[in-house]
Design a protein around this motif. Structure first.
Motif, mmCIF file in Angstrom:
data_model
loop_
_atom_site.group_PDB
_atom_site.id
_atom_site.type_symbol
_atom_site.label_atom_id
_atom_site.label_comp_id
_atom_site.label_asym_id
_atom_site.label_seq_id
_atom_site.Cartn_x
_atom_site.Cartn_y
_atom_site.Cartn_z
ATOM 1 N N GLN A 281 0.827 -1.212 0.000
ATOM 2 C CA GLN A 281 0.000 0.000 0.000
ATOM 3 C C GLN A 281 0.862 1.264 0.000
ATOM 4 O O GLN A 281 0.520 2.265 -0.652
ATOM 5 C CB GLN A 281 -0.913 -0.011 1.222
ATOM 6 C CG GLN A 281 -1.973 -1.096 1.192
ATOM 7 C CD GLN A 281 -2.888 -1.006 2.396
ATOM 8 O OE1 GLN A 281 -3.809 -0.190 2.436
ATOM 9 N NE2 GLN A 281 -2.634 -1.849 3.382
ATOM 10 N N GLN A 284 2.149 1.972 -3.555
ATOM 11 C CA GLN A 284 1.153 2.352 -4.543
ATOM 12 C C GLN A 284 0.367 3.612 -4.146
ATOM 13 O O GLN A 284 0.143 4.492 -4.988
ATOM 14 C CB GLN A 284 0.164 1.194 -4.757
ATOM 15 C CG GLN A 284 0.811 -0.030 -5.389
ATOM 16 C CD GLN A 284 -0.177 -1.173 -5.555
ATOM 17 O OE1 GLN A 284 -1.105 -1.108 -6.355
ATOM 18 N NE2 GLN A 284 0.018 -2.241 -4.787
ATOM 19 N N LEU A 285 -0.058 3.681 -2.897
ATOM 20 C CA LEU A 285 -0.990 4.731 -2.502
ATOM 21 C C LEU A 285 -0.319 5.941 -1.858
ATOM 22 O O LEU A 285 -0.907 7.020 -1.826
ATOM 23 C CB LEU A 285 -2.037 4.154 -1.548
ATOM 24 C CG LEU A 285 -2.875 3.010 -2.119
ATOM 25 C CD1 LEU A 285 -3.798 2.436 -1.056
ATOM 26 C CD2 LEU A 285 -3.677 3.476 -3.327
ATOM 27 N N GLY A 288 2.773 6.466 -4.981
ATOM 28 C CA GLY A 288 2.119 6.648 -6.273
ATOM 29 C C GLY A 288 2.598 5.736 -7.386
ATOM 30 O O GLY A 288 2.344 6.022 -8.564
ATOM 31 N N ALA A 437 -7.034 3.549 0.256
ATOM 32 C CA ALA A 437 -7.454 3.495 -1.147
ATOM 33 C C ALA A 437 -8.743 4.287 -1.355
ATOM 34 O O ALA A 437 -8.892 5.008 -2.353
ATOM 35 C CB ALA A 437 -7.653 2.046 -1.575
ATOM 36 N N VAL A 440 -7.851 8.009 -1.294
ATOM 37 C CA VAL A 440 -7.197 8.433 -2.542
ATOM 38 C C VAL A 440 -8.232 8.603 -3.643
ATOM 39 O O VAL A 440 -8.201 9.569 -4.419
ATOM 40 C CB VAL A 440 -6.113 7.418 -2.944
ATOM 41 C CG1 VAL A 440 -5.575 7.734 -4.344
ATOM 42 C CG2 VAL A 440 -4.974 7.435 -1.926
ATOM 43 N N LYS A 441 -9.178 7.662 -3.727
ATOM 44 C CA LYS A 441 -10.226 7.752 -4.750
ATOM 45 C C LYS A 441 -11.093 8.990 -4.519
ATOM 46 O O LYS A 441 -11.403 9.728 -5.464
ATOM 47 C CB LYS A 441 -11.082 6.485 -4.703
ATOM 48 C CG LYS A 441 -12.192 6.432 -5.752
ATOM 49 C CD LYS A 441 -12.905 5.091 -5.698
ATOM 50 C CE LYS A 441 -13.966 4.996 -6.787
ATOM 51 N NZ LYS A 441 -15.057 5.972 -6.622
ATOM 52 N N ARG A 459 -2.537 10.181 3.802
ATOM 53 C CA ARG A 459 -1.226 9.538 3.698
ATOM 54 C C ARG A 459 -0.450 9.643 5.012
ATOM 55 O O ARG A 459 0.215 8.686 5.420
ATOM 56 C CB ARG A 459 -0.433 10.162 2.541
ATOM 57 C CG ARG A 459 -0.923 9.716 1.167
ATOM 58 C CD ARG A 459 -0.256 10.477 0.035
ATOM 59 N NE ARG A 459 -0.581 9.873 -1.255
ATOM 60 C CZ ARG A 459 -0.288 10.416 -2.431
ATOM 61 N NH1 ARG A 459 0.328 11.612 -2.473
ATOM 62 N NH2 ARG A 459 -0.614 9.802 -3.556
#
Length: 499
Positions: A281, A284-285, A288, A437, A440-441, A459
């Motif tokens: 995670q 990716q989150l 990036g 997630a 972020v969306k 974050r």
């Protein structure tokens, strides 16, 4: 010939673990073609691991009874057929059935390969080297699965990730009868069908419960599944103690070398799997990276694995196992402490450094502890002992994701909702507090500065949770290091055993 046989055994070992993660990147393409429901998609992803974990003990016992090479080759044939069925599955239902078949076949391969190593390498020093190779194959398969899956999906359809298994299994079927010896328990007695059913009934609810908690959070049905499995596990142990020809000799756990090694491996995998969830995670989150790029940044851990297994193998003949295990755990603790230094804007180098240090220590622990399990069990029970070891590892990994994942999620939610970004509605804050997630969306859907403010806060809250989990991993490894120093202090190094 033995070392060529080891190379043959390493191939299915890589594939069995690789199939646990190879589907991760195929989900979008698979979903577009087969259109599974959300529940069906979970079964596609999880059924392989459920069946594999549930049948390990049964299949290990069958290998002891009917012949480990015979069971290995039968499992290889089934694995190849199931892989073709999965690759060309025209419907969701057939793909789920193929994944179940892969789990059955995988359960024959894992304990058979490890127990054959016990048969082929009777010298303690050589067996340690062979187990180290096996450990690298099993752990490495899990790490390279997403990378290979990502590469295949760039050029072929989603089912191609399964066809990688076919040539390897064909090679095993051709070379296995030539290079691998047959080995079985000379006096297996009557097969314990009741014990096999009880072991499956005990393991599956526990694995199911901890995996569901990891995905959905704590709920009474999930806790009830775990409690049911533990109760049936107690019944299984009682039944095995009374059986004239038990599936597994539960009295092995009275040997501190056996039980101590099992505990060390289980807790180590628990901590490692929990941290692995956060690493994926974070890459990716927080940083990036795309899923494929994140998988590539996980590969430096393979360098640490090679280093840890190589060092442990080099000194295992003369250094007591307790010192090696304690040293590996102390090194892993340092890696977790390094991981606790990452921040939302620290970049990837801290992560890579911590991965290498963690993998070096953990891989040394895994290879030494697995060898101790095999060395303690009598040769005629090698398959069952290997299956117990693998089942403990599976349970540790699932529990790590559930326990540490839930803790990290709790800290993330408390941090974000305790100091919420100004301008968010209560509904938006609840949605963002569910997972990083989701935040972020949502941030991508909010206007300008508000979206960026939410993204920064989310974050930072996630990294706070990551720090807690990393420090728990560091402390847990230190405590476990002291544990193995105490309980395994009387175990002699391989050179003294051989002498």
């Amino acid at each position: 010939m033995r070392w060529l046989g080891l190379a043959v055994l390493a191939l299915p070992t890589v594939l069995v673990s690789m199939d646990l993660s190879v589907l991760f990147y195929a989900v979008p393409a698979l979903s577009a073609e087969l259109q599974p429901t959300s529940d069906q998609l979970l079964w596609i992803l999880d059924l392989y691991g459920f069946v594999l974990a549930g049948l390990l003990i049964t299949m290990g016992t069958l290998g002891d009874r009917f012949g480990r090479r015979r069971v290995l080759l039968g499992g290889a044939a089934l694995f190849g057929v199931a892989s073709v069925l999965a690759a060309y599955a025209p419907s969701t239902e057939l793909l789920i059935a193929a994944r179940a078949m892969l789990g059955v076949a995988g359960a024959t391969l894992a304990p058979s390969t490890l127990s054959l190593i016990r048969t082929m390498f009777t010298d303690p020093r050589e067996r340690q080297i062979a187990v180290s190779v096996w450990t690298l194959g099993f752990a490495g398969g899990t790490m390279i699965g997403p990378v290979i899956g990502g590469l295949m999906l760039e050029h072929f359809w989603w089912g191609s990730v399964f066809l990688l298994n076919v040539p390897v299994m064909l090679l095993l079927l051709v070379l296995g009868p030539i290079l691998l010896p047959e080995a079985r328990n000379p006096d297996p007695g009557k097969f314990d069908l009741g014990g096999a059913a009880l072991s499956l009934a005990a393991i599956l609810p526990v694995i199911y419960g901890v995996k569901k908690i990891a995905k959905e959070g704590v709920a009474w049905p999930h806790l009830a599944a775990i409690a049911t499995g533990l109760l049936l596990g107690w019944v299984f142990v009682r039944q095995q103690l009374r059986a004239r020809q038990p599936m597994i000799d539960v009295r092995l756990f009275r040997h501190i070398r056996f039980s101590g090694s099992i505990i060390a491996c289980t807790i180590t995998y628990l901590i490692l799997a929990g941290i692995g969830l956060f690493i994926a995670q974070y890459l990716q989150l927080v940083l990036g990276y795309s899923p494929f790029e994140a998988a590539l940044w996980s590969l430096p851990g393979l360098t640490g694995m090679l280093l840890g297994v190589g060092l442990a193998t080099a000194v295992a003949a003369t250094v007591p196992p307790a010192y090696l295990l304690a040293g590996g755990l102390a090194l892993a603790s340092a890696g977790f402490a390094l991981f606790a230094q990452v921040s939302a804007d620290s970049g990837v180098l801290w992560l890579v450094a911590s991965q290498v240090v963690m993998a070096t220590g953990i891989s040394a622990v895994a290879s030494i502890a697995t060898d101790l399990v095999l060395a303690t069990a009598p040769p005629e029970r090698a398959g069952a002992a290997a299956a117990i070891s693998e089942t403990a590892n599976e349970f540790g990994g699932a529990a790590g994701i559930a326990i540490l994942g839930s803790l990290g999620a709790l800290i993330y939610r408390a941090g974000l909702t305790g100091n919420p970004p100004a301008g968010l509605t209560a509904e938006q804050l609840t949605a963002a507090g569910d997972t990083l997630a989701a935040a972020v969306k949502l941030a991508g859907e909010l206007p300008g500065q508000l979206g960026q403010t939410l993204l920064t806060a989310a974050r930072m809250s996630f990294v706070d949770g990551l720090h807690w989990v990393a420090w728990i991993g560091a402390a847990g490894c230190l405590v476990l290091s002291g544990f193995v120093l105490v309980v395994l202090r009387s175990v002699r190094p391989a050179a003294e055993v051989r002498a």
